[in-house]
Design a protein around this motif. Structure first.
Motif, PDB file in Angstrom:
ATOM      1  N   UNK A 112       0.912  -0.901  -0.396  1.00 58.62           N
ATOM      2  CA  UNK A 112      -0.345   0.194   0.550  1.00 58.62           C
ATOM      3  C   UNK A 112       1.044   1.181  -0.006  1.00 58.62           C
ATOM      4  N   UNK A 113       2.223   1.591  -0.833  1.00 51.67           N
ATOM      5  CA  UNK A 113       2.621   2.318  -1.664  1.00 51.67           C
ATOM      6  C   UNK A 113       1.915   4.178  -1.673  1.00 51.67           C
ATOM      7  N   UNK A 114       0.533   3.347  -2.045  1.00 51.51           N
ATOM      8  CA  UNK A 114      -0.216   4.527  -2.813  1.00 51.51           C
ATOM      9  C   UNK A 114      -1.426   4.829  -1.218  1.00 51.51           C
ATOM     10  N   UNK A 115      -2.551   5.170  -1.790  1.00 48.74           N
ATOM     11  CA  UNK A 115      -4.018   4.906  -1.798  1.00 48.74           C
ATOM     12  C   UNK A 115      -4.883   4.079  -1.320  1.00 48.74           C
ATOM     13  N   UNK A 116      -4.295   2.729  -2.684  1.00 48.77           N
ATOM     14  CA  UNK A 116      -4.638   1.649  -1.986  1.00 48.77           C
ATOM     15  C   UNK A 116      -4.261   1.158  -3.854  1.00 48.77           C
ATOM     16  N   UNK A 117      -4.883   0.452  -4.553  1.00 46.73           N
ATOM     17  CA  UNK A 117      -4.498  -0.193  -5.948  1.00 46.73           C
ATOM     18  C   UNK A 117      -3.745  -1.145  -5.763  1.00 46.73           C
ATOM     19  N   UNK A 118      -3.485  -1.639  -6.773  1.00 46.94           N
ATOM     20  CA  UNK A 118      -2.097  -3.302  -7.024  1.00 46.94           C
ATOM     21  C   UNK A 118      -1.444  -2.897  -7.947  1.00 46.94           C
ATOM     22  N   UNK A 119      -1.548  -1.360  -9.023  1.00 46.04           N
ATOM     23  CA  UNK A 119      -1.003  -1.389  -9.880  1.00 46.04           C
ATOM     24  C   UNK A 119      -1.613  -1.644 -11.455  1.00 46.04           C
ATOM     25  N   UNK A 120      -2.363  -2.187 -11.178  1.00 47.09           N
ATOM     26  CA  UNK A 120      -2.846  -3.297 -13.001  1.00 47.09           C
ATOM     27  C   UNK A 120      -4.141  -2.328 -13.571  1.00 47.09           C
ATOM     28  N   UNK A 121      -4.546  -2.193 -14.713  1.00 45.47           N
ATOM     29  CA  UNK A 121      -5.232  -1.664 -15.236  1.00 45.47           C
ATOM     30  C   UNK A 121      -7.100  -1.738 -14.236  1.00 45.47           C
ATOM     31  N   UNK A 122      -7.210  -2.927 -13.073  1.00 44.76           N
ATOM     32  CA  UNK A 122      -8.524  -3.086 -13.186  1.00 44.76           C
ATOM     33  C   UNK A 122      -8.442  -2.906 -12.121  1.00 44.76           C
ATOM     34  N   UNK A 123      -7.517  -2.589 -11.169  1.00 44.19           N
ATOM     35  CA  UNK A 123      -7.186  -2.019  -9.819  1.00 44.19           C
ATOM     36  C   UNK A 123      -5.760  -1.069  -9.342  1.00 44.19           C
ATOM     37  N   UNK A 124      -6.040   0.147 -10.645  1.00 48.38           N
ATOM     38  CA  UNK A 124      -4.776   0.821 -10.776  1.00 48.38           C
ATOM     39  C   UNK A 124      -4.428   1.808  -8.989  1.00 48.38           C
ATOM     40  N   UNK A 125      -2.376   1.703  -9.256  1.00 46.83           N
ATOM     41  CA  UNK A 125      -2.503   2.661  -7.714  1.00 46.83           C
ATOM     42  C   UNK A 125      -3.383   3.330  -7.750  1.00 46.83           C
ATOM     43  N   UNK A 126      -3.724   4.677  -6.493  1.00 46.59           N
ATOM     44  CA  UNK A 126      -4.739   5.708  -6.333  1.00 46.59           C
ATOM     45  C   UNK A 126      -3.809   6.898  -5.834  1.00 46.59           C
ATOM     46  N   UNK A 127      -3.971   7.616  -6.122  1.00 43.22           N
ATOM     47  CA  UNK A 127      -3.027   8.857  -5.992  1.00 43.22           C
ATOM     48  C   UNK A 127      -3.901   9.581  -5.166  1.00 43.22           C
ATOM     49  N   UNK A 128      -3.558  10.188  -4.456  1.00 40.03           N
ATOM     50  CA  UNK A 128      -4.947  10.917  -2.891  1.00 40.03           C
ATOM     51  C   UNK A 128      -4.637  12.577  -3.212  1.00 40.03           C
ATOM     52  N   UNK A 162      -0.534  14.581  -2.081  1.00 43.45           N
ATOM     53  CA  UNK A 162       0.268  15.086  -2.459  1.00 43.45           C
ATOM     54  C   UNK A 162       1.346  14.134  -2.598  1.00 43.45           C
ATOM     55  N   UNK A 163       1.413  13.351  -1.080  1.00 40.22           N
ATOM     56  CA  UNK A 163       2.460  12.175  -0.551  1.00 40.22           C
ATOM     57  C   UNK A 163       2.451  11.312  -2.249  1.00 40.22           C
ATOM     58  N   UNK A 164       0.925  10.369  -2.075  1.00 44.56           N
ATOM     59  CA  UNK A 164       0.798   9.745  -3.501  1.00 44.56           C
ATOM     60  C   UNK A 164       1.713  10.786  -4.512  1.00 44.56           C
ATOM     61  N   UNK A 165       1.192  11.160  -4.514  1.00 45.44           N
ATOM     62  CA  UNK A 165       2.187  11.331  -5.957  1.00 45.44           C
ATOM     63  C   UNK A 165       3.714  11.764  -6.094  1.00 45.44           C
ATOM     64  N   UNK A 166       4.089  12.294  -4.729  1.00 39.84           N
ATOM     65  CA  UNK A 166       5.551  12.192  -4.684  1.00 39.84           C
ATOM     66  C   UNK A 166       6.113  10.964  -4.688  1.00 39.84           C
ATOM     67  N   UNK A 167       5.123   9.838  -4.030  1.00 32.95           N
ATOM     68  CA  UNK A 167       5.688   8.364  -3.655  1.00 32.95           C
ATOM     69  C   UNK A 167       5.956   8.138  -5.800  1.00 32.95           C
ATOM     70  N   UNK A 168       4.839   8.296  -6.686  1.00 31.48           N
ATOM     71  CA  UNK A 168       5.212   8.340  -7.623  1.00 31.48           C
ATOM     72  C   UNK A 168       6.355   8.257  -8.180  1.00 31.48           C
ATOM     73  N   UNK A 169       6.923   9.837  -7.818  1.00 26.01           N
ATOM     74  CA  UNK A 169       7.725  10.571  -8.692  1.00 26.01           C
ATOM     75  C   UNK A 169       9.154   9.670  -8.326  1.00 26.01           C
ATOM     76  N   UNK A 170       8.950   9.386  -6.602  1.00 22.59           N
ATOM     77  CA  UNK A 170      10.272   9.520  -6.853  1.00 22.59           C
ATOM     78  C   UNK A 170      10.806   7.094  -7.086  1.00 22.59           C
ATOM     79  N   UNK A 171       9.521   6.818  -7.492  1.00 27.40           N
ATOM     80  CA  UNK A 171       9.457   5.688  -7.990  1.00 27.40           C
ATOM     81  C   UNK A 171       9.828   4.724  -8.985  1.00 27.40           C
ATOM     82  N   UNK A 172      10.564   5.244  -9.871  1.00 28.23           N
ATOM     83  CA  UNK A 172      10.759   4.641 -11.328  1.00 28.23           C
ATOM     84  C   UNK A 172      10.443   3.275 -11.672  1.00 28.23           C
ATOM     85  N   UNK A 173      10.623   2.494 -10.696  1.00 27.54           N
ATOM     86  CA  UNK A 173       9.720   1.312 -11.450  1.00 27.54           C
ATOM     87  C   UNK A 173       8.422   1.385 -10.943  1.00 27.54           C
TER      88      UNK A 173
END
Length: 150
Positions: free
Chosen positions: A23-39, A41-52
């Protein structure tokens, strides 16, 4: 008695580690059916820093205010070697506001580079201030350089 406490502590610790991984973001698994949820600024910054995760699926669940944040590359920068975001980012009719990006070089914007296969849709940007002093790179509010993405 000591063994029981150790097992209990191991279960608690294991659950905390697992929850932080899953649960590195506000939920989701990163798939098309259950995308990671960006809720937020912290979630967006987590995405920014996680190039993988740049090849995963994301959905914005609320407007995100970047006020007070100053970036020297794209908010979601290229990964190096000119490669960038290849996943799907659905803005879900929300917007990202109040960004300042001051760069001396590189492709800069909310997304520094979007590479083939990348999709950004239903996303608004507002009150962005983007500048780059390089004459060889690209700059824009939403994306600095689009390498054939949708």
């Amino acid at each position: 008695m000591i063994t029981g406490r150790i097992v209990f502590a191991a279960i608690i610790f294991g659950g905390l580690v697992l929850s932080s991984i899953c649960f590195g973001y506000s939920g989701g698994t990163g798939t098309a059916g259950e995308p990671y949820r960006i809720a937020d600024v912290n979630d967006l910054l987590a995405l920014a820093g996680t190039t993988t995760d740049y090849n995963k699926c994301f959905i914005l669940t609320a407007d995100v205010n970047l006020e007070g944040q100053v970036f020297t590359k794209g908010v979601i920068p290229e990964t190096g070697g000119g490669w960038g975001f290849t996943g799907t980012f659905d803005g879900n009719d929300h917007k990202i506001i109040n960004s300042i990006i001051n760069s001396g070089n590189g492709d800069v914007g909310l997304f520094g580079t979007i590479s083939p296969g990348g999709v950004v849709k239903n996303l608004g940007v507002e009150d962005f201030n983007v500048s780059s002093s390089s004459t060889y790179e690209y700059a824009g509010c939403l994306v600095g350089r689009n390498e054939g993405a949708l």
